[in-house]
Scaffold this motif. Structure first.
Motif, short mmCIF file in Angstrom:
data_model
loop_
_atom_site.label_atom_id
_atom_site.label_comp_id
_atom_site.label_asym_id
_atom_site.label_seq_id
_atom_site.Cartn_x
_atom_site.Cartn_y
_atom_site.Cartn_z
N GLU A 1 48.98 45.46 55.09
CA GLU A 1 49.05 44.49 54.00
C GLU A 1 48.29 44.97 52.77
N ARG A 2 48.85 44.70 51.61
CA ARG A 2 48.22 45.01 50.33
C ARG A 2 48.22 43.75 49.50
N GLU A 3 47.15 43.48 48.83
CA GLU A 3 47.04 42.26 48.05
C GLU A 3 47.30 42.52 46.57
N PRO A 4 47.98 41.60 45.89
CA PRO A 4 48.23 41.77 44.45
C PRO A 4 46.93 41.82 43.66
N GLU A 5 46.97 42.56 42.56
CA GLU A 5 45.82 42.66 41.66
C GLU A 5 46.20 42.08 40.30
N PRO A 6 45.25 41.57 39.56
CA PRO A 6 45.55 41.04 38.21
C PRO A 6 46.20 42.10 37.33
N GLY A 7 47.28 41.72 36.66
CA GLY A 7 47.95 42.63 35.75
C GLY A 7 48.82 43.68 36.41
N LEU A 8 49.01 43.57 37.73
CA LEU A 8 49.78 44.56 38.47
C LEU A 8 50.84 43.87 39.31
#
Length: 203
Positions: free
Chosen positions: A109-116
């Motif tokens: 799992e990978r979590e979303p990052e701000p602006g991405l």
């Protein structure tokens, strides 16, 4: 979102509900090398994927007859192309089978990052390869990212998928780090995954 390309296919938001089983089959063809040991047998994997696919986080390529020939997914804080709960896993695989599979999949799992904008898979049917479908889907993902105010798109490509990496590089994605799987390579079937990102210009 529609974008006919030489009248061979069009790019649309989401996917037709009557194409859900086709979408699951194409997803499994593309990612069974990565997930095969975890989600096998095939019938259960297809059942789970069809159950979890979320049209709100998909961009699709349809042929002239409306058949699904490719798809790109993305992930935000609100959801992803393929995301489910432990309940979904145990419904398909039973209590024990669902538990251990859920634990292992959490490692990916990978979590979303701000602006991405985080891509959640891309695949094209074998019959449609060479028509520019993959490039068109990547362009559509980048447009969707800009529309959401993102300045970058990220994806991960495994070390055994050289064809996909070449496509990403041609589309302007550059390596931004590598993660080793360590002993889990015997489960996942690959030794490392490269994070690739593409910077975007605001509309």
């Amino acid at each position: 979102m529609t974008d006919p390309v030489d009248q061979q296919f069009q790019i649309v938001s989401g996917f037709p509900e009557d194409q859900r089983e086709t979408a699951a089959a194409l997803f499994w063809q593309a990612f069974s090398g990565k997930l095969g040991k975890i989600l096998a047998p095939d019938d259960k994997a297809l059942s789970l994927i069809a159950r979890l696919l979320d049209s709100d986080f998909a961009i699709s390529a349809l042929d002239k007859d409306g058949g699904l020939i490719g798809m790109a997914g993305f992930k935000t804080k609100d959801g992803a192309l393929v995301s489910g709960s432990l309940s979904d896993m145990t419904t398909v695989y039973g209590l024990f089978g669902g538990l251990w599979r859920g634990i292992v999949l959490d490692l990916l799992e990978r979590e979303p990052e701000p602006g991405l904008l985080l891509m959640d898979g891309i695949f094209v049917s074998a019959e449609a390869r060479g028509l520019g479908v993959g490039t068109a889907l990547l362009n559509a993902i980048c447009s969707a990212a800009v529309a959401r105010g993102c300045s970058r798109v990220r994806l991960d490509v495994i070390d055994t998928n050289l064809r996909a990496r070449a496509l990403y590089e041609r589309s302007g994605f550059v390596p931004a780090g590598t993660e080793e799987t360590g002993p889990f390579k015997y489960i996942f079937g690959f030794s490392s995954a490269t994070r690739m990102e593409k910077p975007l210009q605001a509309a």
